[in-house]
Design a protein around this motif. Structure first.
Motif: not given
Length: 602
Positions: A107-114, A147-152, A174-178
């Motif tokens: 999801a991180y690499e494909n910009h999927i909000p999760m 390392y694979c999230t926008r926020y942890s 956000g930009s980018p999604h993730g």
């Protein structure tokens, strides 16, 4: 009998309990119109499942139990792609959280909000060797997922919860999604919050911003206006602007090519469509970009990674003819060679472009292109060439994968959503599977998006879980998952979720008793033939053992004999065990070229 009585008694007790932090989590998910939480339960995350049970009885968000946490993340991914709503997955502490990792990274690499919710042992147990401890003093899952999230983050105090929850949701969109990750200890989840209601209204904070720069967009208009022969390159991020992009292409009579991720946004019969550029692409698309008369290439919604740029080919995309349009500044970092970079929301930019050319004409470009495009838009013919096109008509058994892709388009309804798994499934689908008449869906987060895949991280088994999330997100739409025998042996247990949820997904298994991309890649590179063989497996029996319907397909006639309407309407999934010709080489030459030939041959 006594066991059933105990469960009824427990439900009565639970219904009288005080509200907890876990209930507030569900309140926020309901506020965001989230329907499902995908995950696997466990002791440390039990309060969240109690809250989900209470919510389900009231018609609110409910639990969907995956068979493996990676599958849960793939389901959340598919749910977002179909609905545009936040995908939510969860796992208990320790291995429950580490099992999420591949799906979250995808999801991180494909910009999927999760939103990823993980449990921790109680705070008082940190550092004491508690079972499955994954705090900062154990296997640090907050650190791993950073390392694979926008926020942890870990919620270590109840007073942090609402602020951190809001921050996580806003980071996901956000930009980018993730993905964004919240790790919540057991005692925090259980903390009583009598009468508490959400402090924040989060829905307005996740709406896509316009991100529109009038000056740079006006400069873009000038570049297009001066071009003699522009080409449009549609990437995966163009879903909401699909109609505007194709309308402008028609007005300018500009040829259109798509990246593999963007293919699902263009109906295959659009007369200006010249095929796919990049991995498993079409020679007509390469010829279109290589045409010396082309003086402008407008690429939008693409990360310009390896598979989307023909391995960063300087003769096709990566040169100073390029204009790169994207809302994500990280994507724009990959195109420093471009003559112009336009950062902004693609829909806003193309609304402006359409209005501009409506008022200013198209200096230097042929006129009348829009009418010509519209007149031919329903002729259901391809306007680009396929490799080995004669195999589209091959009637032999075992069935040719090329013919299989054609048959799938022919026999399934036009509103079918196809999901292609990693490996040969993806390569065959990108090159040979061409849905017609793709109209934007009212629900889909990605416009028409009739072919979806997981390009950037390319996880085996993604399509199996994502198909479940897609079908739950839009029960009225037929869903077809194209996967390989290797992917199914890795993640096929998630089919039983479709059985349990009564989802009429069609799982098409390309069965050649091999890890196909590995096998054919080794042959094309002239490498050692090693470690690709799989045991012959009867996936019809596999399906029936889980309560699904199964069919063995050996020829086009076998496919034509199926009652597709009945399969799409039944209460549960169907597995088609398709015995494909194992000697057919998929269109993976670009990938082999980038990997290089083995230097140790001979």
């Amino acid at each position: 009998m006594s066991q059933a009585y105990d469960f009824i008694d427990n439900a009565a007790v639970i219904s009288k309990r005080h509200r907890q932090v876990a209930d507030l989590i569900i309140d926020y998910l309901a506020q965001l119109s989230v329907d499902y939480v995908f995950g696997v339960p466990g002791g440390a995350i039990e309060p969240l499942y109690n809250a989900l049970a209470h919510s389900a009885r009231k018609g609110g968000p409910r639990a969907v139990v995956a068979r493996h946490e990676t599958g849960a993340a793939f389901m959340a991914d598919g749910y977002y792609r179909e609905t545009g709503k936040l995908g939510v997955c969860c796992g208990t502490t320790g291995p429950g959280t580490t099992n999420l990792l591949t799906g979250v990274a995808s999801a991180y690499e494909n910009h999927i909000p999760m939103l990823v919710i993980s449990a921790q042992t109680a705070l008082s147990h940190f550092g004491r060797g508690a079972l499955q401890e994954s705090s900062c003093t154990g296997v640090d899952t907050v650190g791993i997922l950073r390392y694979c999230t926008r926020y942890s983050t870990l919620i270590s105090h109840v007073d942090q919860f609402e602020h951190k929850f809001a921050a996580a949701v806003m980071a996901a969109f956000g930009s980018p999604h993730g993905p964004a990750h919240l790790s919540v200890p057991l005692d925090i989840l259980r903390h009583p919050l009598p009468g508490a209601t959400p402090l924040y209204d989060l829905a307005p904070h996740i709406l896509p911003p316009s991100l529109f720069d009038r000056d740079i967009t006006h400069k873009l208009c000038g570049q297009i206006e001066q071009a003699r022969k522009p080409v449009f390159v549609i990437g995966g991020g163009c879903g909401e602007a699909r109609s505007q992009i194709l309308a402008l292409a028609g007005r300018l009579r500009a040829p259109v090519v798509a990246t593999p991720n963007g293919k699902g946004h263009v109906s295959s019969d659009f007369p200006l469509f010249k095929g796919v550029i990049g991995f498993a692409g079409h020679e007509t698309a390469r010829e279109t970009l290589a045409d010396p008369e082309v003086d402008l290439v407008v690429a939008m919604g693409t990360a310009l990674g390896e598979w989307e740029s023909c391995g960063w080919n300087p003769d096709l995309l990566m040169n100073n003819r390029l204009i790169h349009i994207d809302p994500n500044e990280h994507h724009l970092m990959r195109s420093p060679v471009a003559r112009l970079q336009v950062r902004g929301r693609i829909l806003s930019i193309f609304d402006y472009l359409l209005e501009y050319f409506k008022n200013h004409g198209e200096a230097g470009l042929p006129k009348g292109g829009a009418d010509a495009a519209d007149a031919a838009s329903h002729d259901t013919r391809l306007h680009f060439r396929l490799d080995e096109e004669h195999k589209y008509a091959d009637t032999s058994a075992p069935i040719k994968p090329q013919r299989l892709m054609r048959e799938l388009v022919d026999i399934f309804p036009r509103n079918t959503c196809f999901l292609a798994d990693a490996g040969n499934s993806q390569a065959w689908a990108i090159h040979y599977l061409h849905p017609f008449g793709c109209e934007p869906s009212a629900q889909s987060a990605h416009g028409s998006d009739r072919l979806r895949h997981c390009m950037e991280f390319d996880s085996m088994g993604w399509a199996i879980g994502a198909a479940v999330g897609t079908a739950l997100g839009n029960p009225q739409q037929p869903v077809v998952c194209i996967t390989g025998d290797g992917s199914l042996l890795m993640s096929g247990q998630e089919i039983s979720v479709a059985v349990q949820e009564k989802l009429p997904i069609i799982f098409v298994v390309l069965n050649d008793s091999a890890l196909g991309m590995v096998k054919h890649g080794q042959r094309l590179r002239q490498s050692e033939a090693v470690a690709f063989e799989l045991p012959a497996t009867d996936f019809r029996a596999y399906a029936e053992a889980m309560g699904a319907t199964g069919h063995v397909i050996r020829s086009p006639a076998d496919l034509r004999a199926l009652d597709i309407a009945a399969l799409c309407a039944r209460s549960g999934p169907t597995v088609l065990d398709v015995r494909i010709d194992p000697d057919e080489v998929p269109p993976i030459a670009m990938r082999i070229e980038i990997l290089g030939i083995d230097d140790e041959i001979g």
